[in-house]
Design a protein around this motif. Structure first.
Motif, mmCIF file in Angstrom:
data_model
loop_
_atom_site.group_PDB
_atom_site.id
_atom_site.type_symbol
_atom_site.label_atom_id
_atom_site.label_comp_id
_atom_site.label_asym_id
_atom_site.label_seq_id
_atom_site.Cartn_x
_atom_site.Cartn_y
_atom_site.Cartn_z
ATOM 1 N N CYS A 141 -7.025 0.811 -1.787
ATOM 2 C CA CYS A 141 -5.678 0.238 -1.995
ATOM 3 C C CYS A 141 -5.454 -0.913 -1.012
ATOM 4 C CB CYS A 141 -4.610 1.322 -1.762
ATOM 5 S SG CYS A 141 -4.643 2.561 -3.052
ATOM 6 N N ASN A 180 2.044 -0.355 -8.469
ATOM 7 C CA ASN A 180 1.040 -1.136 -7.755
ATOM 8 C C ASN A 180 0.667 -2.385 -8.548
ATOM 9 O OD1 ASN A 180 -0.364 -1.315 -5.454
ATOM 10 N ND2 ASN A 180 -1.711 0.445 -5.828
ATOM 11 N N VAL A 212 0.888 -1.176 0.000
ATOM 12 C CA VAL A 212 0.000 0.000 0.000
ATOM 13 C C VAL A 212 0.920 1.220 0.000
ATOM 14 C CG1 VAL A 212 -1.730 1.288 1.275
ATOM 15 C CG2 VAL A 212 -1.744 -1.220 1.364
#
Lengths: 321, 347, 316, 499, 265
Positions: free
Chosen positions: B167, E165, B100
């Motif tokens: 997230c 990510n 994260v």
């Protein structure tokens, strides 16, 4: 009560939306700034604290207008004076430092020229004198090698050094009031501590009044004498640091303080304020915090709360106080 | 809600990791100067343990995170749930570790809905059919405190706090054993940040996962984590239980951090002098020599980690030539430490 | 210094790649130079004799290698069509195209920059809308249509100049520049519009930067900010585009020289290509490419000089 | 600050106006110079190689003279040679050298120069010189040339230039030509212009203008622009350009360009291998309509490759052999197996706009009989390689000029095995008739034979012979005088000041 | 300064007119575009002939709108094919970086500084696809600038946090590139395509000016301009009509490009 250097009466700022309508971002706020004090303005992002400071400096973006109220400074209403007069004040009597040190300096111009620029703008000063004054200022703000720093370009300095340069730049004309818009938020905690000490020293030694804006109550507690708590464009509580931190009256202030993970709350559930900050477009409630307030009463949703004086220097705008 | 955490096996083992980055290299033409970022970093995280990593910007904590995630090259060994980078392929590796990041706005693809982004990890590891993936995403949204209907919204329609929850949800989709939170709450307002901290705690109750929580704010790390390590310029200067590092810090830098963090207590004296004394750096000396108020001739060599914990107590390492035990309350002269060499006599 | 070494290496590499591309092009385009010279009535023997004389009967790869080895030593070979050393041909041509390019560049800079600044300064007023409209118009007009208009209006109707008349710089210099002025104008107008647009956008973007806010905080007026702070940053943003503008000026001159009958390298190139004059085309292509690559080179150096962030590198 | 910008703008505007208005008035023609604008370029002046092409004849025609010279009526008259006599079976030609004739470099022409020049022509393999069996100088004034076979029209080949002995051993002639013609070679600016000076000691009556400048312009547009603006005093162009000149300030002479425009059909390619299809196309094309629309009627419709300028051999009756007749064309198409027509592409060289425009006109004409003609422009280099030499095309449009004024220059191309037979036309009857014509001894039988050859060609119809495009020679009011010759050439001696 | 919307509207109106005329020409043109009428040579614009006639008596207006179809078609197919190629090249060289990036960029530099007339000539002689050889030629000259734009956009997104990510999610590079990064470049790509269209029209006009563009008898704006230059003294309107058509189209397209850029970027 020493004299007030700055009085803000019913200041209202409206932002024009894409579809042309005007939404009030700051709603009739009034407060005074006393000579020589460090006044803190605390609030979460979107509460209008930056807009207020920008209004004080007359630097509002094109799409933001001051639709009501006055800002009295040295007997003049800063909202009404001519742009020329406004420019004479900015940088000389009133100056400002910002949050992002990385981008607040012109990357292509040496530090010396930028620091000395207020001098060139506000009076005939010879080159040598400007150089000397700039040198003094840089030493004053605690830069180890001022001579090299003058010759350097912004990208060659660290974040902390740049913020010190900004402070030097803002106080070179020894202004009567210095506005600081979250100056240490982007810095490391150790550098932040040094910069806060520096500001305190400038306030003490030169008597410069400072209006310090932050979202961090810890920083406010460390540097400010008095503090104003803002929420959704309104002042909800004003008072000395100790009053606000030790005996917060407004429910929002209490919620803010409770949600900070201090040493003694290790592992416990942090009580926090439900919901989220209303955006500028949302419809205006009489008391903006009412929808999120756990102790909200019937009246809170109907009538705007009046500002009640709780203590000698401590007021709060809530039906419960 | 004191979590009784007993770590049975190590989820993350980091041993003697060094990392170099070359700057200004022009391929074959100009030899790049190699700057060392991480210096012999070693740490282990047990299962179901929150491990805090504290340090100022530029101290290499994010570099370590990227190294653990396998995004950048490094020397030394890193093992996540028994898997090493070299011998497991990247996709298999990601099943065990997720992350994260700090800025919730840029961590989500603006052009994809929340549901699509959350389903990405499942699609990448082809877990279940499309409907199942959607249900799992919806359930995860609820666990992170968001309404399932958010799945069709776009990131720009959510607030900072809500985006960070997404997230976290996405990171948990594959039930990884380890989550790396790199400054997860730094970009948020305090009140929103605390909601996220609460979220970490509530999730930790439902499923056991370990977390490497990276932050520059010692208070937040102390609040959330079981063990803490403090980094300075690529070195781990102090490591131990949260209580030991926070309340009985043994390294001057940690003391400095503690004193510098603005808190709400009644400052006893306005002018609390910062525990720092700048002096010219001495080559080969302790990395903190040029700022350490207690530095003296002893410190001219590179110290390594010394365990200053009393016997039976959990390990409390300090990288200092003269490890001392500071009582955070009294900032005066440091108390002696049984068994450690007394600071006074020159060696 | 390493930076320049790398840049020159790229320069040589690109130029070599171009010469290979030209070689391939000539390999593919049919056409026998000898036949084009002698015309349809020539007999086979005549064609053979001429090919022998010109050396075009050698395989193209051999011609290429002999040309390259000559080129490296500075001898650009002899033109098939004009039967004289290419270097001599260019001696007369290079100054013409350079002069044409320079004049149009001067016009572009002389009008583009002030108009761009004016548009930025007077943003929101009618001045900016007029300039904005003119730039869009300037960009949309094809340059040969512009030629026709200029020749007709200023040439025929107003007799400002005599279209089709070229005075060589050897005879009288002012005449030379006068005859180059109008073609330069037809090249310059679209490019001026582009430069004005870029400068205006660059300046408006810079006005939103934080350092402008700081300057305003110091009490600096709009004009002070525009010239002392924003202009320098805008120039740095626009300088890389100057390289692109010079490239389009050069390629634009090819058609303009053809229309106005100016004996520059562009007109020579079209002639060389249609008459399959391999050495001349190869040299011309290299010349034009070298000009473009050198401009980009100068642009890079200019950026280095102006922008300390690149010159001095990272944090000291 | 504001002042700074305004100052910059003002200086810019001033610089513009200063440069602009200085340019008024072209270089008015000084007293004794005539500037001729030519569409195209002359790259060298060697009479033995490219000197023979149409473009360079604008200049070489005035610099060089052969033993004999072409005259305006299409016949050949003595030049360097005083007189010529031919034996009765036209196999031996005797030339007597004109005395007192001088080269441009002042030296007198001697027999060695003549022998050197003829030898150079034979070595160069120029057209016609392969027929020479032998040639020698019986004395320093007479030259006897014996042919390997009878050829009544052989004299046309001896218009080839006579140059000083040894003057072109290694190509000096390319850029510094020396001849005996009325004008001398002045200076040459590469790809820009060439200047000719009047040769005062010319044996015949020379030109009246002292200096002739031939300017090379890129295309017809450049010619028109330069003429209108006064940059040139005269130019030669096609019919459509005449429209753009207003009569008051120009003298226009209309002549023929002495080459016949042909829609050449590649006889080796289906469907043009079938003569009926070729005839159908010829019938569908309306030459008169093309001439009137595209070239404003300036020029003449022709029916054979021989242009009208060769008055003796020209056959006017062929003009209307394929007059416009859609029904006949459709009938021919039906029984050739193409009842609803077919599609083909005509490849046109892009540097001749007149052919492109004619092709566009023909598209609509052929459409009337269901034939769909597509046009594809190619640059001249590609045309020459692919179409003319490679014969890789279905149809093309071109005007083919003759290098000399003899009919063979126009008809030799259609002999089956000729190298330049790019239409792949082969007909035994034609070959036989052509050979007979070549061997005709006296002029009368030669004319009659060549006419028969043309008739066969018209019947076999290798392509559609459309028109001899008229050419205009336009001068400004101060000049007049133009000699038209049966081949494209510009005789500057004719140009003189108008009274 | 007018905001994006107003410009977008102007752009749509102008381009709409041209597209309308082009569509109209599918069904009806006042005169056949190639009908030459000897009697009606070089007539001034009149009601019968909106934009007058050229030197062969052809109606300029019919030719302009008939030609517009092909010019726009050439422009669209050029920009279309060029966007596809440039996107692939730009994405690969932007995302992969290292050697392939260096190679692609060097080739791009070489092609971009190569005179476009030589490229056009080479392509026109090698392959004869009739009307569309010019598309290939223009495409090659346009690929460099398009690729550079896509590459810069890709570089910008390559280091975005959401890509990091996704990589941590274990998503494959290819999928990141195509499904995530590429859609983000659409706004930039859109305005580049619109600007590219106007440059394509200009380039086609220039090419047909040199005889390489759309082949006769189909009229193209460039060739009409070239032919008009011959008769500019007696019939200037012959040049004006195609000129105006080009200018209007390109002004329209530029306005749309500007408008889009303001609204989306």
């Amino acid at each position: 009560m020493s004299g007030n250097i700055l009085q803000i009466r019913d200041l209202t700022l409206s932002v024009s939306e894409r579809d042309g309508s005007m939404a009030t971002a700051v709603d009739h706020i009034s407060f005074d700034v006393r000579e020589g004090e460090i006044l803190g303005i605390v609030g979460e992002s979107g509460c209008g604290k930056s807009l207020t400071v920008m209004a004080l400096m007359g630097l509002l973006r094109d799409d933001v207008k001051a639709t009501d109220g006055q800002i009295l400074f040295q007997g003049e209403d800063l909202l009404k004076i001519s742009p020329l007069r406004r420019r004479e004040i900015s940088g000389k009597d009133m100056s400002i430092i910002y949050q992002e040190p990385m981008t607040s300096l012109n990357p292509l111009i040496r530090i010396e020229k930028q620091v000395a620029e207020p001098l060139r703008l506000h009076g005939k000063v010879s080159k040598e004198e400007m150089h000397k004054k700039a040198l003094d200022l840089l030493t004053e703000v605690g830069i180890q090698d001022p001579e090299a720093c003058l010759k350097a370009y912004p990208h060659q300095l660290s974040g902390g050094m740049r913020q010190r340069v900004m402070i030097a730049m803002a106080s070179i004309c020894s202004p009567r009031i210095l506005l600081a818009d979250e100056p240490t938020t982007a810095l490391d905690v150790t550098t932040q501590a040094h910069v806060l000490d520096l500001l305190k020293r400038i306030n003490r030694e030169y008597g410069t009044t400072i209006v310090f804006i932050s979202h961090d109550l810890g920083v406010i507690n460390r540097i400010c004498d008095r503090v104003i708590v803002m929420y959704a464009g309104r002042i909800v509580e004003t008072g000395t640091c100790r009053d606000i931190l030790d005996a917060p009256c407004h429910e929002y202030t209490r919620g803010l303080i409770r949600s900070i993970p201090t040493r003694d709350r290790k592992g416990e559930e942090l009580p926090c304020i439900p919901g989220r900050v209303p955006s500028v477009e949302d419809p205006k409630e009489p008391c903006p915090f009412a929808p999120r307030c756990l102790r909200a009463l019937e009246i809170c949703h109907k009538e705007a709360p009046a500002c009640v004086r709780i203590d000698e220097d401590h007021t709060a705008c809530c039906h419960l106080c | 809600m004191e979590k009784n955490k007993i770590s049975t096996r190590d989820i993350l083992r980091v041993e003697h990791v060094n990392n170099y980055y070359s700057k200004g290299g022009l391929g074959i033409l100009k030899k790049a100067e190699r700057n060392q970022v991480l210096h012999d970093v070693s740490l282990t995280i047990g299962n179901d343990e929150f491990f805090g990593l504290v340090g100022e910007s530029g101290c290499g904590k994010s570099t370590l995170a990227n190294a653990i995630l396998g995004l950048i090259p490094f020397e030394g060994t890193i093992e996540v749930a028994g898997h090493r980078h070299r011998d497991t392929d990247r996709k298999e590796f990601t099943r065990h570790i997720q992350a994260v990041f700090q800025d919730p706005l840029s961590a989500l693809n603006p052009r994809k809905t929340i549901g699509e982004t959350m389903r990405e990890p499942l699609r990448a590891h082809n877990v279940g059919t499309r409907q199942e993936q959607e249900q799992m995403a919806a359930r995860m949204l609820e666990t992170v405190g968001l309404d399932a209907s958010y799945a069709d919204r776009y990131p720009r329609e959510l607030s900072g706090g809500q985006r960070q929850r997404v997230c976290i949800g996405a990171a948990l989709m594959l039930q990884p054993e380890l989550i790396i939170a790199d400054e997860a709450v730094s970009a948020l307002d305090v009140s929103v940040g605390s909601q996220i901290l609460n979220l970490f705690n509530t999730i930790d109750v439902e499923r056991d996962f370990s977390m490497l929580f990276i932050s520059h704010n010692l208070n937040v790390v102390y609040y959330l984590c079981d063990r803490i390590a403090v980094m300075y310029k690529g070195y781990i200067v102090e490591q131990g239980t949260a209580d030991a590092v926070y309340n009985h810090s043994g390294h001057p830098y940690t003391r400095l951090l503690l004193s510098a963090i603005p808190d709400m207590e009644e400052a006893n004296d306005r002018e609390k002098e910062l525990l720092e004394k700048f002096k010219d750096p001495v080559p080969g000396a302790c990395v903190y020599y040029h700022r350490c108020p207690y530095a003296n001739a002893h410190c001219h060599k590179k110290p390594d980690l010394v365990n200053i914990a009393a016997k039976g107590e959990p390990e409390h390492l300090v990288r200092c030539c003269m490890p001392t035990l500071f009582d955070p309350e009294s900032l005066a002269e440091p108390a002696h430490l049984p068994g450690a060499s007394l600071r006074k006599e020159p060696l | 210094m390493k930076y320049f070494l790398r840049k020159t290496l790229i320069l040589v590499l690109t130029v070599f790649l171009i010469s290979v591309l030209t070689f391939i092009a000539f390999h593919i385009i049919p056409g026998d130079p000898a036949g084009l010279i002698l015309g349809t009535n020539a007999t086979e023997e005549q064609l053979e004799a001429l090919r022998e004389q010109l050396g075009t009967n050698r395989p193209l790869s051999e011609q290429y290698t002999s040309w390259i080895s000559g080129f490296v030593k500075g001898d650009f070979g002899t033109s098939i069509r004009y039967r004289m050393p290419v270097s001599e041909l260019l001696k007369g041509r290079l100054p013409v195209t350079l002069a044409l390019g320079l004049i149009s560049l001067v016009i572009i800079l002389l009008f583009g920059i002030p108009l761009g600044i004016l548009a930025a300064r007077k943003r929101g007023t009618w001045v900016e809308s007029v300039i904005h409209f003119l730039t869009i118009l300037g960009i949309s007009v094809p340059n040969f249509f512009l030629c026709i208009l200029l020749m007709w209006i200023f040439g025929m109707v107003l007799h400002f100049f005599t279209p089709g008349e070229y005075i060589s710089y050897t005879k009288n210099l002012p005449g030379f520049f006068r005859s180059l002025f109008w073609p330069a104008l037809s090249i310059a107008i679209p490019q001026t519009a582009i430069l004005t647009k870029y400068i205006r956008t660059a300046m408006l973007e810079e006005l939103d930067e934080d350092y402008v806010r700081t300057a305003r905080g110091k009490g600096a007026g709009e004009t002070w900010i525009l010239y002392l702070h924003v202009l320098k940053n805008a120039i740095v943003a626009v300088v890389p585009l100057i390289g692109m503008i010079v490239a389009s000026v050069l390629s634009g001159s090819i058609i303009i020289e053809q229309v106005y009958g100016i004996p520059g390298m562009g007109k020579l190139l079209i002639g060389a290509v249609t008459s399959r004059d391999f050495p001349l085309t190869q040299t011309l292509v290299i010349y034009i490419t070298v000009l473009i690559v050198i401009t980009n080179f100068l642009v890079d150096i200019a950026i280095q000089l102006i922008d300390p962030r690149i010159r001095l590198g990272g944090k000291s | 600050m504001k002042k700074k910008i305004l100052a910059m703008l003002i200086t810019a505007v001033m610089a513009v106006s200063l440069a602009a208005c200085g340019g008024g008035g072209g270089n008015g023609t000084e007293s004794d110079t005539f500037i001729y604008g030519m569409a195209g370029e002359i790259t060298d002046f060697d009479p033995f190689s490219s000197g023979g092409t149409a473009n360079s004849r604008y200049v070489t025609f005035n610099i060089f003279e052969g033993l004999v010279k072409v005259s305006t009526d299409g016949t050949v008259k003595p030049a360097v040679a005083q007189n010529v006599d031919v034996n009765e079976d036209a196999t031996v030609y005797t030339f007597t050298l004109r005395d007192g004739i001088k080269f441009h470099n002042g030296s007198e022409v001697t027999m060695d120069d003549v022998l050197y020049s003829v030898q150079k022509a034979v070595d160069g393999g120029l057209t016609g010189y392969d027929e020479i069996a032998s040639f020698e100088a019986t004395d320093d004034k007479t030259l006897v040339v014996t042919l390997s076979r009878t050829d009544a029209g052989f004299l046309d080949y001896f218009t080839q230039a006579i140059i000083p002995a040894g003057s072109d051993d290694n190509g000096e002639m390319l850029l510094a030509p020396i001849g005996t013609g009325p004008y001398m070679f002045g200076e040459y600016e590469v790809a820009q212009q060439v200047t000719l000076k009047k040769f005062d000691e010319y044996w015949g009556e020379g030109g009246s203008i002292g200096e002739i400048v031939v300017k090379f312009l890129s295309d017809q547009n450049a010619q028109l622009t330069s003429f209108q603006s006064g940059a040139i005093d005269g130019f030669g162009g096609y019919g459509e350009m005449g429209e753009q000149i207003n009569e008051e300030n120009a003298t226009i002479t209309q002549t023929l360009s002495n080459m016949s425009q042909v829609l050449a059909l590649n006889n080796a390619v289906k469907p043009f291998d079938d003569v009926r299809v070729r005839q159908a196309v010829a019938l569908a094309v309306d030459s008169h309509d093309v001439l009137d629309t595209i070239n404003y009627g300036i020029g003449q419709v022709v029916g054979s490759p021989v242009p009208p300028a060769l008055t003796k051999y020209y056959m006017p009756e062929l003009e209307d052999q394929y007059a416009k007749d859609n029904d006949a064309a459709l009938a021919l198409l039906k029984d050739a197996g193409y009842p609803d027509g077919f599609t083909f592409t005509v490849r046109v060289p892009s540097n001749y706009p007149v052919h492109v425009h004619c092709a566009e006109k023909i598209v609509s004409q052929l459409a009337e009989v269901g034939i769909d003609m597509k046009i594809e422009q190619v640059d001249f280099g590609t045309w020459y390689e692919k179409v003319y030499k490679g014969r890789d095309y279905e149809a093309t449009m071109i005007s083919v000029d003759g290098s000399t004024i003899s009919p063979t220059a126009f008809l030799a191309r259609y002999v089956s095995d000729s190298k330049s037979n790019f239409m792949n036309f082969s007909s035994a009857a034609y070959d036989e008739a052509y050979a007979k014509a070549l061997n005709a001894t006296d002029e009368a039988s030669q004319i009659e034979a060549f006419k028969a050859v043309q008739q066969i060609l018209a019947d076999e119809c290798p392509g559609v012979f459309i028109e001899d495009i008229g050419s205009l020679t336009v001068y400004t009011k101060q000049f007049e005088g133009y000699n038209s010759y049966p081949l494209t050439a510009m005789d500057f001696t004719a140009v003189h000041k108008a009274e | 300064m007018r905001d994006g919307k107003k410009e977008l509207r102007i752009g749509l109106v102008l381009t709409g007119i041209i597209l309308g005329l082009a569509l109209l020409s599918l069904f009806y043109t006042p005169y056949n575009y190639n009908a030459m009428d000897k009697t009606a040579r070089s007539l001034a614009p009149s009601l019968k002939h909106l934009f007058g006639t050229d030197s062969y008596g052809r109606d300029i207006f019919s030719r302009a709108i008939f030609g517009s179809r092909y010019t726009l078609l050439v422009a669209l197919s050029t920009v279309g094919s060029c966007t596809v190629i440039a996107s692939v090249l730009g994405l690969v060289s932007g995302y992969v970086g290292g050697l392939p990036d260096e190679i692609i960029m060097r080739i791009i530099d070489a092609i971009s500084s190569f005179p476009d007339i030589l490229i056009a000539l080479m392509v026109v002689t090698v392959l004869n696809l009739g009307q569309f050889t010019i598309v290939v030629a223009l495409c090659i000259t346009f690929v460099p600038s398009f690729t550079r734009i896509v590459r810069t956009a890709t570089l910008q997104y390559k280091n975005a946090e959401f890509v990091k990510n996704l990589r941590v999610f274990g998503v494959s590079d290819l999928r990141i590139l195509l499904v995530h990064i590429f859609p983000n470049t659409f706004p930039l790509l859109l305005s580049t395509i619109v600007i590219g269209l106007s440059n394509a029209i200009l380039a086609e006009a220039a090419m047909s000016y040199l005889g390489l563009g759309i082949q006769p008898p189909i009229p193209s704006w460039g060739r009409m301009l070239q032919e008009a230059q011959t008769i500019v003294y007696t019939a200037p309107w012959a040049a004006v009509c195609p000129g105006i058509m080009i200018v209007v189209t390109i002004v329209g397209l530029n306005c749309i490009g500007e408008g889009l850029r303001k609204l989306y970027l």
